[in-house]
Write an enzyme that holds these catalytic residues in place. Sequence first.
Site, short mmCIF file in Angstrom:
data_model
loop_
_atom_site.label_atom_id
_atom_site.label_comp_id
_atom_site.label_asym_id
_atom_site.label_seq_id
_atom_site.Cartn_x
_atom_site.Cartn_y
_atom_site.Cartn_z
N GLY A 240 0.85 -0.96 0.06
CA GLY A 240 0.01 0.07 -0.06
C GLY A 240 0.93 1.25 0.17
N PRO B 91 2.20 4.88 1.33
CA PRO B 91 2.77 5.21 2.44
C PRO B 91 1.93 6.03 3.31
CG PRO B 91 4.44 5.98 0.88
CD PRO B 91 3.09 5.56 0.31
N GLY C 267 -1.32 2.44 6.70
CA GLY C 267 -1.86 1.79 8.01
C GLY C 267 -0.86 0.40 7.82
N LYS C 268 0.01 0.08 7.11
CA LYS C 268 0.53 -1.30 7.08
C LYS C 268 1.21 -1.50 8.55
CE LYS C 268 3.19 -0.10 3.81
NZ LYS C 268 2.74 1.36 3.60
N GLU D 213 -7.41 33.40 -8.60
CA GLU D 213 -8.21 32.38 -7.85
C GLU D 213 -9.75 32.55 -8.21
OE1 GLU D 213 -6.69 30.38 -6.37
OE2 GLU D 213 -4.74 31.24 -6.55
N ASP E 169 0.09 25.48 -12.74
CA ASP E 169 -1.11 25.17 -13.35
C ASP E 169 -0.79 24.51 -14.83
OD1 ASP E 169 -2.54 26.13 -11.17
OD2 ASP E 169 -2.81 28.10 -12.26
#
Length: 643
Positions: free
Chosen positions: A211, A213, A216-217, A434, A509
Amino acid sequence: MKSKQGNGSFVYLIVVAAVLFLVYSYLSGGTTSSTVSLNQIADDIEAGKIDTITVRGDMLEIVYKEQTAAGAGTTEQPVLSRKGHESSLIEQLQALGLDEESLRQTKIEFAEPTDWSTLVNLGITVVGMIVLGVLFFFFIRQFQGANNQALSFGKSRARMFSGDRPTVTFEDVAGIEESKEELKEIVEFLKEPQKFINLGARIPKGMLLMGSPGTGKTLLAKAVAGEAGVPFFSISGSEFVEMFVGVGASRVRDLFDQAKRHSPCIVFVDEIDAVGRYRGAGLGGSHDEREQTLNQILVEMDGFDTDTNVIVVAATNRPDILDPALLRPGRFDRRIVIDQPDIRGREAIFRVHTRGKPIAAEVDLTELAQSTPGLVGADIENVVNEAAILAARRGRRRIGMSEFNEAIERVIAGPERRSRLISQEELRVFAYHETGHALVAHVLPKCDPVRKVSIVARGMAGGYTIALPEEDRYVLLRSKIEDDIAYGLGGRAAEEIVFGEASTGASSDLEKVTKMARAMVTRFGMNDTLGPLVYGRKEELVFLGKEIGEQRDYSEAVAHQIDEEVRQIVTRAYDRAKTVIQEHREQMDRIVNYLMERETLSAEEFTAAFDGRQLPKRADKPTAPPAAEPVEAPVLKTAPVAA
């Protein structure tokens, strides 16, 4: 406590040695104030300078009549010398040329030999040998203490947990329910093995947790250790290999020997890709130290002597570079993919990390989960911690919704930088940039809804627009990607329409939209001209684990055509963004005026400004819309602005 006593004994030993040295210096200082040779004594006797010579064995104590010009001493303190032991003093002086008359003028006395310096030297030698022996003992203990890190570098450094007092259980793991179920079977097999053996089932040799980083390994492995109630050995893949050749394989053997003695047990190897990479790709060929370590792991997991209840659980975020022999059935039988949590998983993770914390009543965990798409368990834990820190900084007794929203923005975009000095001209450029992003996202149907627009510098950006999806997506349609490209170009389009020129703020962008457009052509086959084909093949060095480039498996003519199609996709999206802004120019100017006044607009405020309605009141800001001002093209300066 034991180490403190050892340090105290060592200090006492040094103090005793120092005292003995001072005593020796004091005792020997009075008898070794100065020395002269036998030739000098003969000359002084002939000159009549010596009053008395006291013979103590081979040692001579000379008392001068007065202090000599050579500084031999005073009449109150004797001067030392030594004669040869093969003959008497008179014979040796006569051999040096002294006559009997000169010898009769000097008083020569004989006394019992009391050589204190010899005794002191002998004592100091014995004490010195004792001190050196004790120092060597402490030196060896220092090397052999702790985890035998120096003299026992071939031993495994795995930490063993008995499982009697679990700190993490399956209740502390949320958002990955399918992965938990897979590991619960392992725990059940260790607790009740006979139920499976009666049906002819064998225990899996290994389980590989794969999985991204932060998913939750390692936490899941800790939960297995807490639930199983059996010995649990934990070690990192990088702890096997050091500078000494053969140390990695030796530590692997020692680790599995310990595991077999404590079976049934679990061995957890974190970041196994440190030693489990493809063989033959190392810089040292087949004799690479990592490959020897990997070979030993392969033998221990599925060799001739593997009939033990030892389960190996490994974790990695690079399963693509692991050796195929490590992944075959019989070694890692199960591969558990731990993916990013969905909205229900994120809500469950929020519930786990807010457990025991004073949370305000208005906090909606479902809304927080909806506001954090793409965040993994480690990110959510960081969000909750940042919210708690903000609440404490503001003097709150409970963590409110405002602290959680601020913490989410801090994790995604970075902390605010309100102290940054920006001119009004540049601030207006930021506002239109924005607003251009937000306006295009609000108008185009496939774009995600706008959650927030701000011109307050945060992280590396001079302003930011947050547009988040209402639900998780696992596939993207072509129309969705095209609208997202137009959304990414909305800021640059607004600058060009309002000011007549573009600024440097759209650099990030442009990089994002170009990458998306090229992926549409070369990866997703979303182009009518080039068709549903994949162009180019990625290459990477397995040993380094890093992508080094893309191998072109197409001609120069196709490359030119790819570039042309990418340019057309971006150009069409840019024209769409400009069309949206030109059609809604009045709304954009109104939103910019509110944004210049309030600096930040929420989703409700942005929608109200777009529709021309009265904005919700704020306690610290007036809500009357400012008068419209003519917009002039300012002098642009370099400033980072990101959507």
